[in-house]
Write an enzyme that holds these catalytic residues in place. Sequence first.
Site, PDB file in Angstrom:
ATOM      1  N   ARG A   6      -2.093   7.175  -5.165  1.00 17.08           N
ATOM      2  CA  ARG A   6      -1.850   8.850  -6.031  1.00 17.08           C
ATOM      3  C   ARG A   6      -1.733   8.401  -7.683  1.00 17.08           C
ATOM      4  O   ARG A   6      -3.129   9.064  -8.793  1.00 17.08           O
ATOM      5  CB  ARG A   6      -0.805   9.497  -5.907  1.00 17.08           C
ATOM      6  CG  ARG A   6      -0.371  10.157  -4.520  1.00 17.08           C
ATOM      7  CD  ARG A   6      -0.288  10.888  -4.139  1.00 17.08           C
ATOM      8  NE  ARG A   6       1.776  10.442  -3.905  1.00 17.08           N
ATOM      9  CZ  ARG A   6       1.947  10.808  -5.863  1.00 17.08           C
ATOM     10  NH1 ARG A   6       1.594  11.251  -6.309  1.00 17.08           N
ATOM     11  NH2 ARG A   6       2.911  10.321  -5.450  1.00 17.08           N
TER      12      ARG A   6
ATOM     13  N   ARG B 162       0.675  -5.410   5.838  1.00 16.65           N
ATOM     14  CA  ARG B 162       1.058  -5.965   6.854  1.00 16.65           C
ATOM     15  C   ARG B 162       0.014  -5.593   7.474  1.00 16.65           C
ATOM     16  O   ARG B 162      -0.715  -6.587   8.465  1.00 16.65           O
ATOM     17  CB  ARG B 162       2.081  -6.105   6.665  1.00 16.65           C
ATOM     18  CG  ARG B 162       3.547  -7.025   5.726  1.00 16.65           C
ATOM     19  CD  ARG B 162       4.919  -6.960   6.492  1.00 16.65           C
ATOM     20  NE  ARG B 162       5.585  -7.766   5.645  1.00 16.65           N
ATOM     21  CZ  ARG B 162       5.545  -8.460   5.370  1.00 16.65           C
ATOM     22  NH1 ARG B 162       4.842  -9.481   6.122  1.00 16.65           N
ATOM     23  NH2 ARG B 162       7.153  -8.716   4.234  1.00 16.65           N
TER      24      ARG B 162
ATOM     25  N   LYS C 250       9.891   0.427  -9.489  1.00 20.15           N
ATOM     26  CA  LYS C 250      11.461   0.763  -9.529  1.00 20.15           C
ATOM     27  C   LYS C 250      11.579   0.975  -8.744  1.00 20.15           C
ATOM     28  O   LYS C 250      11.182   0.770  -7.850  1.00 20.15           O
ATOM     29  CB  LYS C 250      11.258   1.691 -10.659  1.00 20.15           C
ATOM     30  CG  LYS C 250      10.241   3.442 -10.403  1.00 20.15           C
ATOM     31  CD  LYS C 250      11.208   3.813  -9.487  1.00 20.15           C
ATOM     32  CE  LYS C 250      10.838   4.431  -8.941  1.00 20.15           C
ATOM     33  NZ  LYS C 250      11.281   5.417  -6.867  1.00 20.15           N
TER      34      LYS C 250
ATOM     35  N   CYS D 203       1.065  -1.473  -0.201  1.00 16.19           N
ATOM     36  CA  CYS D 203       0.276   0.242  -0.066  1.00 16.19           C
ATOM     37  C   CYS D 203       0.691   1.063   0.058  1.00 16.19           C
ATOM     38  O   CYS D 203       1.140   1.826   0.668  1.00 16.19           O
ATOM     39  CB  CYS D 203      -0.518   0.460   1.038  1.00 16.19           C
ATOM     40  SG  CYS D 203      -2.346  -1.860   1.575  1.00 16.19           S
TER      41      CYS D 203
END
Length: 332
Positions: A23, A43, A102, A17
């Site tokens: 966004r 988690r 990334k 998350c």
Amino acid sequence: MHQSPAPRPLVLGAIGCSDIAWRKTLPTVTASPLARLACVAARDVRRAEAYADRFGCDAVADYTAVLEREDVDAVYVSLPPGLHATWVEAALRAGKHVLVEKPFAVDGATGRALMALADGLGLVLMENYAFTLHGQHARIRERVRSGEIGRLRSFEAAFTIPPRRPDDIRYRHDLAGGSLLDNGVYPLRAAIHFLGEDLRVVGAVLREDPDLRVVVSGGVLLVTADGVPAHLTFGMENAYRAEYRLSGSLGSLSLERPFTPPPDHACVLRAQAGNTEESVEMAPQDQFDALLTAFADAVADGAAPASATSASLALVDLLDQVRDGAVRVSAH
């Protein structure tokens, strides 16, 4: 006349998350006819529930539960960099295609192993460098190829941001935090985009916080096989700066805010030649929608574009070179 039914949307499960998931990525997924978000895992189940409420999907507290769902075609991994390899590999071995934030790996050996695994299993592994899919960069690359600025002599790129909150996950050494892997990869990826993959590191400076043991800023000097240098700057202890410049024997082209423009933002290209300068508004584009389209197309084709895969591998190899050859200085 009989018409073939529309293809079924790609069903995604999200692991992590992150801020970018909240966004950018997940709003794009839920707004697109190409995909459907089935579940999101964190988690902290309360965090997953907040995401699930917003995006209309299931919340789970176990990453493995996402991989075990038979309705999930692909997994979006947006965890800290130090966890990418573990969960990318797990997702691939569970038979899921993977879109990962990334960098998809923190070193070249791990990156090559993951790409080989995806290829061997016939699955798609794509990394989220959405900015490379924004049409403005292709148009600028074409202007360079046309000879508008003459022979290319240098490339410069910078992406720096102000310090984060002390508890920000980017400061976690155990999760491969730090500026090099957070925003330093953007100038590196831009250099590959414009100069090609035949780059080597000839110098680097990494400023490290000795208490946190993470890189907080730095600079890298690359060079192409034919001697074109690329000077890159990054950091998360700086004023905000995002730009790149291509300089040639006859002029230059520079673009501000090239890496994370909102979908409706028109970046300004400045073209300079002699004593004249022209400012051109580039056409806005939703680069995350372009990313999702590229990923869905790759899944339909059964393979990620070879150019994207080779660029991802070139970048993690550059990361190895940066760390191996850097002058390291204390940020205190």
